[in-house]
Scaffold this motif. Sequence first.
Motif, short mmCIF file in Angstrom:
data_model
loop_
_atom_site.label_atom_id
_atom_site.label_comp_id
_atom_site.label_asym_id
_atom_site.label_seq_id
_atom_site.Cartn_x
_atom_site.Cartn_y
_atom_site.Cartn_z
N UNK A 273 0.82 -1.21 0.00
CA UNK A 273 0.00 0.00 0.00
C UNK A 273 0.86 1.26 0.00
N UNK A 274 0.44 2.24 -0.79
CA UNK A 274 1.11 3.55 -0.81
C UNK A 274 2.61 3.41 -1.05
N UNK A 275 2.96 2.58 -2.02
CA UNK A 275 4.37 2.24 -2.23
C UNK A 275 5.17 3.39 -2.82
N UNK A 276 4.54 4.36 -3.46
CA UNK A 276 5.24 5.45 -4.12
C UNK A 276 4.90 6.76 -3.42
N UNK A 277 5.91 7.38 -2.81
CA UNK A 277 5.66 8.56 -1.98
C UNK A 277 5.14 9.74 -2.79
N UNK A 278 4.48 10.66 -2.10
CA UNK A 278 4.00 11.88 -2.75
C UNK A 278 5.16 12.69 -3.31
N UNK A 279 6.29 12.71 -2.59
CA UNK A 279 7.46 13.46 -3.06
C UNK A 279 7.99 12.88 -4.38
N UNK A 280 8.09 11.56 -4.43
CA UNK A 280 8.58 10.91 -5.64
C UNK A 280 7.68 11.22 -6.83
N UNK A 281 6.38 11.10 -6.63
CA UNK A 281 5.44 11.39 -7.71
C UNK A 281 5.57 12.83 -8.18
N UNK A 282 5.71 13.76 -7.25
CA UNK A 282 5.79 15.18 -7.61
C UNK A 282 7.06 15.48 -8.41
N UNK A 283 8.20 14.96 -7.96
CA UNK A 283 9.46 15.22 -8.65
C UNK A 283 9.45 14.61 -10.05
N UNK A 284 8.92 13.41 -10.18
CA UNK A 284 8.87 12.75 -11.48
C UNK A 284 8.01 13.54 -12.46
N UNK A 285 6.90 14.10 -12.00
CA UNK A 285 6.03 14.87 -12.88
C UNK A 285 6.72 16.15 -13.35
N UNK A 286 7.51 16.76 -12.48
CA UNK A 286 8.28 17.94 -12.89
C UNK A 286 9.30 17.56 -13.96
N UNK A 287 9.97 16.44 -13.76
CA UNK A 287 10.96 15.98 -14.75
C UNK A 287 10.29 15.75 -16.11
N UNK A 288 9.14 15.11 -16.12
CA UNK A 288 8.44 14.86 -17.38
C UNK A 288 7.98 16.16 -18.03
N UNK A 289 7.58 17.13 -17.22
CA UNK A 289 7.16 18.42 -17.76
C UNK A 289 8.32 19.16 -18.42
N UNK A 290 9.56 18.80 -18.04
CA UNK A 290 10.76 19.42 -18.59
C UNK A 290 11.55 18.44 -19.46
N UNK A 291 10.84 17.53 -20.10
CA UNK A 291 11.50 16.46 -20.84
C UNK A 291 12.39 17.00 -21.97
N UNK A 292 12.00 18.08 -22.61
CA UNK A 292 12.80 18.60 -23.72
C UNK A 292 14.19 19.00 -23.25
N UNK A 293 14.25 19.69 -22.11
CA UNK A 293 15.55 20.10 -21.58
C UNK A 293 16.37 18.91 -21.12
N UNK A 294 15.74 18.00 -20.39
CA UNK A 294 16.48 16.88 -19.83
C UNK A 294 16.95 15.91 -20.92
#
Length: 407
Positions: A273-294
């Motif tokens: 249950x709840x295996x993926x923390x809120x922090x992890x989810x938030x950081x990953x979404x930011x990375x995906x939103x900046x995929x062109x740069x990364x």
Amino acid sequence: MMSAAPRDPRTTQLQASAVPGPEISLAELPLRPELVGEEPYGAPQLDVPVALNTNENPYSPSVLVRAQMAAAIERVARTLNRYPDREALELRADLAKYLGFGLHARNIWVANGSNEVMTHVLSAFGGPGRTVLTFTPTYSMYPEYARNTHTNYVTVPRKPDFTLDSELVLQAVAEHHPDVILITTPNNPTGTLTPVKVVEEILERTDALVVVDEAYQEFTEFPEDSALALLPRFGRLIVSRTMSKAFALAGGRVGYLAAAPAVVDACRIVRLPYHLSAQTQAIARVALANKSELLAQVDELRQACQDLQDWLRRTGLDLVPSQANFCLFGRFVDRHAVWQALLDEGVLVRETGPEGFLRVSAGTPEEMAAFRAALGPIIIHQGVLAPGLMARVKPEGPAKLPKGMKK
């Protein structure tokens, strides 16, 4: 045979430190029989100027991306007293959009690195009495996934050039009757590709679950040439990916798979249950939103790896052609001596793969210069190359680190 990986000296220091409570050894504990004599996985984590041993992206997120990540963490921190979205639906939707191929959130599963993804897969489809088949040399964690899920682990050697074709795979399937087939492309540690057509031929002739591990797919010459294209036709295909490499998010621990919704549901059954923390989810979404740069950095690393392979060939070493952000080079009579000599110069590579080879990751221009400067004199002056190669070695100058880098 493969020699044992160098031990991280910090582990010895930790074990030697005094702790309260009764002293008891591991041998005195009721450890599962298959764990007796085993040691924790891990490449050495050493404090060195040039770390080229774990296939990481050497470019950290930009100031702008880091600021966005910090803001995202601040937002989720307001509700850290509550559990995170246990289905990670927004992140799964973002990953589906990133992958394309008509995928939706229901096709995506996400976990703490591809390690946990694979553990979920084998927890759901492996287990006692079931077999996972893969092809060596390959990623050193695979047998541990099998061991930890009580799944029988069977390997078959790759072709002499470390590639796979459907005939080799299907012959192994006929012999071993696996429940899960694991194909890694580009393969770790060799960097060799398995064409999508080969995967297709395998899927057409087996009922086994086929897992295609594409952890390094973004580094290939044609990253869009992916087994993801086969998902509409094959319900027993799983394509595994990670954000650790291309997205420079190794510390974020985000891995994921794409598959039929039923496969995702199977993973949902076995996940904690709840295996993926809120922090992890938030950081990953930011990375995906900046995929062109990364992902722009991926282009640089792809070229750096190809340039590195060209240099290694000119130096006279044997090389396994790689489509990843790393490559194998050798062959050395005593590869550990070369590994240690490089470490003495402040350069850390990986002692893994076929006997006589070392693996080096693509790094920044400064790190690549340091690697070349360190390796040239080592292979000449220590005489550690296999017989017949010494005459082909061309020196690159004295071993020294780039300006501003110290041992």
